[in-house]
Write a protein that holds these residues in place. Structure first.
Motif, PDB file in Angstrom:
ATOM      1  N   ILE A   1       0.896  -1.169   0.054  1.00 27.21           N
ATOM      2  CA  ILE A   1      -0.051   0.000   0.076  1.00 27.21           C
ATOM      3  C   ILE A   1       1.042   1.263   0.019  1.00 27.21           C
ATOM      4  O   ILE A   1       1.415   1.268   1.064  1.00 27.21           O
ATOM      5  N   PRO A   2       1.012   1.928  -1.139  1.00 29.64           N
ATOM      6  CA  PRO A   2       2.000   2.863  -1.122  1.00 29.64           C
ATOM      7  C   PRO A   2       1.498   4.269  -0.454  1.00 29.64           C
ATOM      8  O   PRO A   2       0.260   4.457  -0.481  1.00 29.64           O
ATOM      9  N   LYS A   3       2.382   4.875   0.190  1.00 29.43           N
ATOM     10  CA  LYS A   3       1.865   6.122   0.858  1.00 29.43           C
ATOM     11  C   LYS A   3       1.556   7.146  -0.009  1.00 29.43           C
ATOM     12  O   LYS A   3       2.182   7.420  -1.311  1.00 29.43           O
ATOM     13  N   PRO A   4       0.534   7.913   0.254  1.00 25.55           N
ATOM     14  CA  PRO A   4       0.156   9.068  -0.687  1.00 25.55           C
ATOM     15  C   PRO A   4       1.595   9.958  -0.776  1.00 25.55           C
ATOM     16  O   PRO A   4       2.002  10.356   0.282  1.00 25.55           O
TER      17      PRO A   4
ATOM     18  N   ARG B   1      15.393   7.253  -0.322  1.00 28.13           N
ATOM     19  CA  ARG B   1      15.737   5.988   0.168  1.00 28.13           C
ATOM     20  C   ARG B   1      16.429   5.052  -0.815  1.00 28.13           C
ATOM     21  O   ARG B   1      16.359   5.039  -2.293  1.00 28.13           O
ATOM     22  N   PRO B   2      17.716   4.572  -0.499  1.00 22.52           N
ATOM     23  CA  PRO B   2      18.475   3.805  -1.301  1.00 22.52           C
ATOM     24  C   PRO B   2      17.738   2.564  -2.458  1.00 22.52           C
ATOM     25  O   PRO B   2      16.851   1.843  -1.814  1.00 22.52           O
ATOM     26  N   PHE B   3      18.040   2.688  -3.541  1.00 16.20           N
ATOM     27  CA  PHE B   3      17.699   1.724  -4.436  1.00 16.20           C
ATOM     28  C   PHE B   3      16.116   1.785  -4.511  1.00 16.20           C
ATOM     29  O   PHE B   3      15.248   0.794  -5.028  1.00 16.20           O
ATOM     30  N   THR B   4      15.850   3.034  -4.641  1.00 14.66           N
ATOM     31  CA  THR B   4      14.112   3.446  -4.925  1.00 14.66           C
ATOM     32  C   THR B   4      14.137   4.490  -5.890  1.00 14.66           C
ATOM     33  O   THR B   4      13.665   5.596  -5.296  1.00 14.66           O
ATOM     34  N   PRO B   5      14.400   4.271  -6.946  1.00 14.36           N
ATOM     35  CA  PRO B   5      14.425   5.769  -7.934  1.00 14.36           C
ATOM     36  C   PRO B   5      12.918   6.217  -8.233  1.00 14.36           C
ATOM     37  O   PRO B   5      12.979   7.187  -8.705  1.00 14.36           O
ATOM     38  N   ARG B   6      11.824   5.413  -7.714  1.00 14.63           N
ATOM     39  CA  ARG B   6      10.791   5.943  -7.846  1.00 14.63           C
ATOM     40  C   ARG B   6      10.426   7.045  -7.047  1.00 14.63           C
ATOM     41  O   ARG B   6       9.397   7.831  -7.319  1.00 14.63           O
TER      42      ARG B   6
END
Length: 314
Positions: free
Chosen positions: A124-127, A241-246
């Motif tokens: 569940i992604p955070k808004p 956050r590392p390794f999260t280019p999104r």
């Protein structure tokens, strides 16, 4: 419903002919023996399934699992319903089980005792935080220019595209460099501050060495040249956050569009030619291009309207 084979149709036709003209004539017509006809006449009960070939699988095997082994497996599976095949087999061997792992797999599959897979936890992604005005947060990233775009003497070299994009207006500033370093990042940041018409409160980047020493030298607390420029202008530096280019998704998406609209159809020689073409593309085909998230306004229009009238696009 199971399919009806040609053999089943043949047997039905054979039986119907034998009932009408006799078994001997049916045997001569269909070129078979009387015993074959009698066998299928006795088996036929009016349904198609009675004409189907029966399984030739043996009812027992000298090496099949014993009742004691099956009981041990059932008890172990009841206590370990989610354990995988290898771990399950090792636990059985610790209790005297001597069969191979392939034999265990076949038994588990035949008995319906394969491990129960637990459902994956739903992500569940955070808004995402929406910006309220230009300059509230600016994303910065570096793109390596595809080597296929470099020709002649520049072939084999590396060019870099520094990109900054305002999260509110999507207004973008790009610049080209021949090296990827904290010095280039500081120079780019200084030029960005001169070009962007509003004060910048926060700059968001990834954890690359051109921005921070967070992972290369964690004990070294001295800021990089890029971070010193940020501090001198009172701008907050936010690392994703590392390794999260999104998390830097807007600038990453713009780089993908650059591949489709620009790099796929352009070649550069020399470096000055690349720098000139990129500036023209960014001004004409990006900052002046209407975007759906902006209500089909261009980034330059949204930025100008906010500065002049305080008009928002939401």
């Amino acid at each position: 419903m199971a399919s009806i084979s040609q053999d089943m149709r043949f047997r039905l036709s054979l039986i119907q002919y034998a009932d009408k003209y006799g078994v001997s004539k049916a045997a001569r017509k269909y070129k078979t023996n009387r015993q074959y006809i009698y066998r299928w006449k006795n088996r036929y009960d009016g349904s198609w399934d009675s004409l189907r070939d029966r399984s030739r699988r043996p009812h027992s095997h000298p090496n099949q699992h014993t009742d004691a082994e099956i009981k041990l497996i059932r008890n172990m599976r009841r206590r370990n319903p989610h354990t995988g095949l290898v771990v399950f087999w090792v636990k059985l061997r610790q209790r005297g089980y001597t069969r191979s792992i392939t034999g265990l797999y076949r038994l588990l599959k035949r008995q319906g005792m394969t491990p129960e897979k637990l459902p994956h936890p739903k992500y569940i992604p955070k808004p995402y935080e929406q910006m309220s005005y230009p300059g509230q947060r600016v994303q910065i990233d570096v793109k390596v220019v595809p080597s296929s775009c470099l020709v002649n003497e520049d072939k084999g070299q590396k060019f870099y595209q520094y990109t900054a994009i305002d999260e509110y207006s999507r207004w973008r500033y790009v610049e080209t460099f021949q090296e990827q370093s904290t010095y280039s990042s500081a120079v780019f940041l200084g030029h960005l501050l001169q070009r962007f018409p509003m004060p910048i409160e926060c700059v968001q980047t990834d954890n690359g060495t051109e921005f921070t020493k967070r992972f290369t030298s964690p004990k070294d607390t001295t800021p990089t040249r890029f971070q010193r420029v940020l501090e001198s202008h009172g701008i907050r530096h936010k690392l994703i956050r590392p390794f999260t280019p999104r998390h830097n998704g807007k600038v990453e998406r713009s780089h993908r569009k650059d591949n489709e609209r620009f790099y796929a159809s352009h070649t550069f020689y020399p470096f000055e030619d690349f720098s000139k073409q990129l500036k023209v593309y960014n001004r004409r085909d990006y900052n002046q291009f209407p975007m759906r998230p902006l209500g089909w306004k261009s980034p330059q229009t949204v930025l100008d309207e906010f500065i002049q009238y305080g008009v928002t696009y939401v």
